[in-house]
Every structure is written in structure tokens, then in C-alpha cells.
Design an enzyme around this catalytic site. Structure first.
Site, PDB file in Angstrom:
ATOM      1  N   ASN A   1      -5.965   0.729  15.227  1.00 10.26           N
ATOM      2  CA  ASN A   1      -5.070   0.055  16.167  1.00 10.26           C
ATOM      3  C   ASN A   1      -3.835   1.252  16.771  1.00 10.26           C
ATOM      4  OD1 ASN A   1      -6.071  -2.461  15.663  1.00 10.26           O
ATOM      5  ND2 ASN A   1      -4.637  -2.723  13.819  1.00 10.26           N
TER       6      ASN A   1
ATOM      7  N   LYS B   1      -5.142  -0.690   9.607  1.00 13.34           N
ATOM      8  CA  LYS B   1      -5.522  -0.449   8.080  1.00 13.34           C
ATOM      9  C   LYS B   1      -6.576   0.576   7.777  1.00 13.34           C
ATOM     10  CE  LYS B   1      -3.242  -4.913   6.587  1.00 13.34           C
ATOM     11  NZ  LYS B   1      -2.054  -4.351   5.819  1.00 13.34           N
TER      12      LYS B   1
ATOM     13  N   LEU C   1       3.180  -3.639  -6.249  1.00 12.57           N
ATOM     14  CA  LEU C   1       4.429  -4.469  -6.565  1.00 12.57           C
ATOM     15  C   LEU C   1       5.541  -3.721  -5.678  1.00 12.57           C
ATOM     16  CD1 LEU C   1       3.862  -4.799 -10.326  1.00 12.57           C
ATOM     17  CD2 LEU C   1       3.200  -6.638  -8.612  1.00 12.57           C
TER      18      LEU C   1
ATOM     19  N   ARG D   1       8.687  -1.922  -7.222  1.00 11.32           N
ATOM     20  CA  ARG D   1       8.496  -1.917  -8.715  1.00 11.32           C
ATOM     21  C   ARG D   1       7.288  -0.922  -9.123  1.00 11.32           C
ATOM     22  NH1 ARG D   1      11.573  -5.865 -10.839  1.00 11.32           N
ATOM     23  NH2 ARG D   1      12.103  -7.774  -9.476  1.00 11.32           N
ATOM     24  N   GLY D   2       6.364  -0.954  -8.297  1.00  7.73           N
ATOM     25  CA  GLY D   2       5.121  -0.067  -8.488  1.00  7.73           C
ATOM     26  C   GLY D   2       3.968  -0.694  -8.569  1.00  7.73           C
TER      27      GLY D   2
ATOM     28  N   ASP E   1      10.876   3.509   6.469  1.00  5.38           N
ATOM     29  CA  ASP E   1       9.783   2.639   7.235  1.00  5.38           C
ATOM     30  C   ASP E   1       8.667   2.411   6.298  1.00  5.38           C
ATOM     31  OD1 ASP E   1       7.831   1.464   8.817  1.00  5.38           O
ATOM     32  OD2 ASP E   1       7.784   3.087  10.215  1.00  5.38           O
TER      33      ASP E   1
ATOM     34  N   ALA F   1       2.400   1.160   6.502  1.00  3.03           N
ATOM     35  CA  ALA F   1       1.372   1.865   6.063  1.00  3.03           C
ATOM     36  C   ALA F   1       1.666   2.208   4.444  1.00  3.03           C
ATOM     37  CB  ALA F   1       1.231   3.175   6.986  1.00  3.03           C
ATOM     38  N   ALA F   2       2.590   2.091   3.916  1.00  3.42           N
ATOM     39  CA  ALA F   2       2.727   2.353   2.598  1.00  3.42           C
ATOM     40  C   ALA F   2       1.524   1.909   1.778  1.00  3.42           C
ATOM     41  CB  ALA F   2       4.058   1.721   1.938  1.00  3.42           C
ATOM     42  N   GLY F   3       1.106   0.709   1.814  1.00  2.71           N
ATOM     43  CA  GLY F   3       0.000   0.119   1.224  1.00  2.71           C
ATOM     44  C   GLY F   3      -1.260   0.807   1.593  1.00  2.71           C
ATOM     45  N   ASP F   4      -1.517   1.360   2.856  1.00  2.00           N
ATOM     46  CA  ASP F   4      -2.553   1.919   3.314  1.00  2.00           C
ATOM     47  C   ASP F   4      -2.612   3.351   2.781  1.00  2.00           C
ATOM     48  OD1 ASP F   4      -3.426  -0.215   4.796  1.00  2.00           O
ATOM     49  OD2 ASP F   4      -2.179   0.691   6.348  1.00  2.00           O
TER      50      ASP F   4
END
Length: 313
Positions: free
Chosen positions: A12, A41, A211, A214-215, A236, A239-242
Site C-alpha cells: 500500500n 503489511k 504483547l 511488554r514483549g 510511531d 509497522a512495528a509488528g511487520d
């Protein structure tokens, strides 16, 4: 021999407005600066995988025949991703509209566009591929077909079940790894009363639950692993999870143990939270290595104990 990861999924162009807070329903918020960033993603995870180093990264994606596609392709190529592009002349390139608040929270609305054009027959050859990394911003039937083909070819399959939706048992049975956050775990595992119950309901060899600050928590072949988060001041979280997913799979593809892969993925994700944008925030291997080399910043025994207590383990 160099390992290869194939990422199949969404791409995207992100339209980002910064504001004091994310608007509530019916509220109009006066924003500040506006910028566009390559995102999605699938594309974010491909960039993270490529920048992590040690594994050749390919990506199957669908784009429209429009100007929105150009910065996405440029970002992926610049990161070293080999592209398998499906060009749809009738659909526009996928877009995401993001409001980013001053406390680093965000609200995101996605118009998938050409991402919905990916179909089972678009999957390229899996020769030489060790891992297939998938998400849920494309059609579920396409995701299932790709997982089925990879499983039959002996390719390991990782799914980041985001955005959250109920998953068919057939898809879960094809996975080697499932990566979810807490909200996604609730949906996929049928609203479990706690993390342990949620993990026990998922018949996948390895399940990882991120999490946030937390980690993360992993259940791998019956064993539990914990990785506390790095302490940062977030700017920001987009995209942290990606970043976590792409870095994790790259580490596994180059032969690292899961515990070390979780550490590297957590470090990369933390760094991404300190920068603006999606792909623009994703660190490279050298930056992650520098963070891991700083013993004062790597979470220690106290952080592990605190995370274990919070997870009720």
C-alpha cells in the site's frame, strides 16, 4: 547456501497525518504535517526481511497501473527485494489512511485495491524457497492456496494473522508458525480467558503472541519462550509488528534458534517505533546488531521475570 524467503501479500501507499490525538467517532481533529510512505503489511515484512540480512527476499505483490505504485516498487527494490509483480489495470494500488497521534498511537483505514487481485495461480516457483511468509490483507482463499502449495513443496509457512479474522482449521493445519498480537489471538482462538488458554487452542507447531511494549510470548513444540521488549520512547508504532515478523523469519531462515530470532525481531521492532513511517522506519542488520551489542539496553533477568509474572506463567 543462502536461504530464501518468499513474502506473498499486500503493498500500500500510506497517507499519514500527524495530530494531537486520534479522532473519536464523529470528531474532527485538526492535523499537522502530512506525508506519504510506502507500506502494506506484506511489503513492510519483505523490507524488514531483506534489511535483516542473511536471506534472499522475494515478494509476490499486486499493484495498480498508477503513480501510487512507483514509490512502493522503489522502496522494495532499494531494500534488495526481488519482485514478482502482478499489474492490475482496473484496480488502483492499495492505500492506507493513517492518523498518527502524539503518543505514537494510530488509527488506520485500508483501501485494498489491487491487493485483492492476487489469486492462487500467481504464486511463483517455490524452488529454493525455505520460508513463505503470509498475512491477511489479501483474499483468504488465496492465502490458503499459497499455504497449501508451500506445505506440499516442503516449504515452511509462517502466517501473520493480521488483520484479525477467524481462520479455517485447514489453514491452521498447514502452518509451521502463527504470529498474532493479543487482539488477533482473541479472534483466532475464540476469545480465550487468558494467554495460556489461547495458545493451547491453536494446533500449530509454533505460535508467537506479540504483547506491545511488554514483549512477546512463544509456544514452540510444547516449550514456552519469553522475550521482554526493549525500553524506548516511541514516536510511531506503524509497522512495528511487520518489522518483527520480517526480521524473525529472516533470522530463522539463516539458521538461528528461535530464542535469538525473537531477540533480534524485538530489537528491530523497537528501533522501528522510534522513527516515522512504515518501511522508512525499518532498521538494517547493522543497526539491530549495534543495539544487541549494547548490554545496557538488552532486557535482563528482571525484565524476563516481570514478563513471566504478567503472563501468569
Amino acid at each position: 547456501m543462502t536461504s530464501t524467503v518468499l513474502v506473498a501479500g499486500s503493498a500500500n501507499l500510506d497517507f499519514v497525518v500527524r495530530a494531537a490525538h486520534v479522532p473519536a467517532p464523529g470528531e474532527t481533529v485538526l492535523g499537522r504535517e502530512f506525508r506519504t510512505f510506502p507500506g502494506g503489511k506484506g511489503a513492510n515484512q519483505a523490507v524488514a526481511c531483506a534489511r535483516a540480512g542473511g536471506a534472499d527476499t522475494r515478494m509476490l505483490l499486486a499493484l495498480g497501473n498508477d503513480d501510487f505504485a512507483r514509490p512502493i516498487e522503489a522502496s522494495l527494490i532499494d531494500a534488495g527485494v526481488q519482485l514478482h509483480t502482478v499489474r492490475d489495470v482496473q484496480l488502483s494500488t492499495g492505500t492506507a489512511f493513517i492518523c498518527l497521534s502524539d503518543d505514537a498511537e494510530n488509527a488506520i483505514t485500508v483501501a485494498p485495491g489491487a491487493n485483492m487481485a492476487l489469486t492462487p495461480e500467481h504464486l511463483p516457483s517455490l524452488d529454493g524457497v525455505q520460508w513463505l511468509l503470509l498475512q491477511l490483507e489479501t483474499l483468504l482463499e488465496t492465502v490458503l492456496a499459497y499455504a497449501r502449495a508451500a506445505h506440499a513443496a516442503g516449504v515452511k509457512v509462517a502466517l501473520n494473522a493480521a488483520p484479525a479474522q477467524v481462520l479455517p482449521a485447514e489453514l491452521l493445519a498447514l502452518l509451521d508458525m502463527l504470529i498474532v498480537n493479543e487482539g488477533e489471538l482473541d479472534v483466532v482462538a475464540g476469545n480465550p480467558p487468558d494467554l495460556a488458554t489461547g495458545l493451547s487452542r491453536l494446533d500449530v507447531p509454533c505460535v508467537i503472541v506479540t504483547l506491545g511494549a511488554r514483549g512477546c510470548l512463544a509456544r514452540n513444540e510444547g516449550h514456552t519462550l519469553l522475550q521482554p521488549a526493549f525500553s524506548i520512547s516511541p514516536l510511531d508504532t506503524t509497522a512495528a509488528g511487520d518489522t518483527f515478523c520480517g526480521t524473525l523469519v529472516a533470522a530463522l531462515a539463516r539458521g538461528q534458534a528461535l530464542q535469538h530470532a525473537l531477540l533480534a525481531a524485538s530489537a528491530a521492532s523497537a528501533l522501528a517505533c522510534t522513527r516515522l513511517g512504515a518501511q522508512s522506519s525499518i532498521p538494517d542488520h547493522a543497526e539491530v546488531s549495534a543495539l544487541l551489542a549494547d548490554a545496557s539496553r538488552v532486557p535482563g533477568a528482571d525484565a524476563h521475570a516481570a514478563l513471566a509474572a504478567w503472563c501468569a506463567l
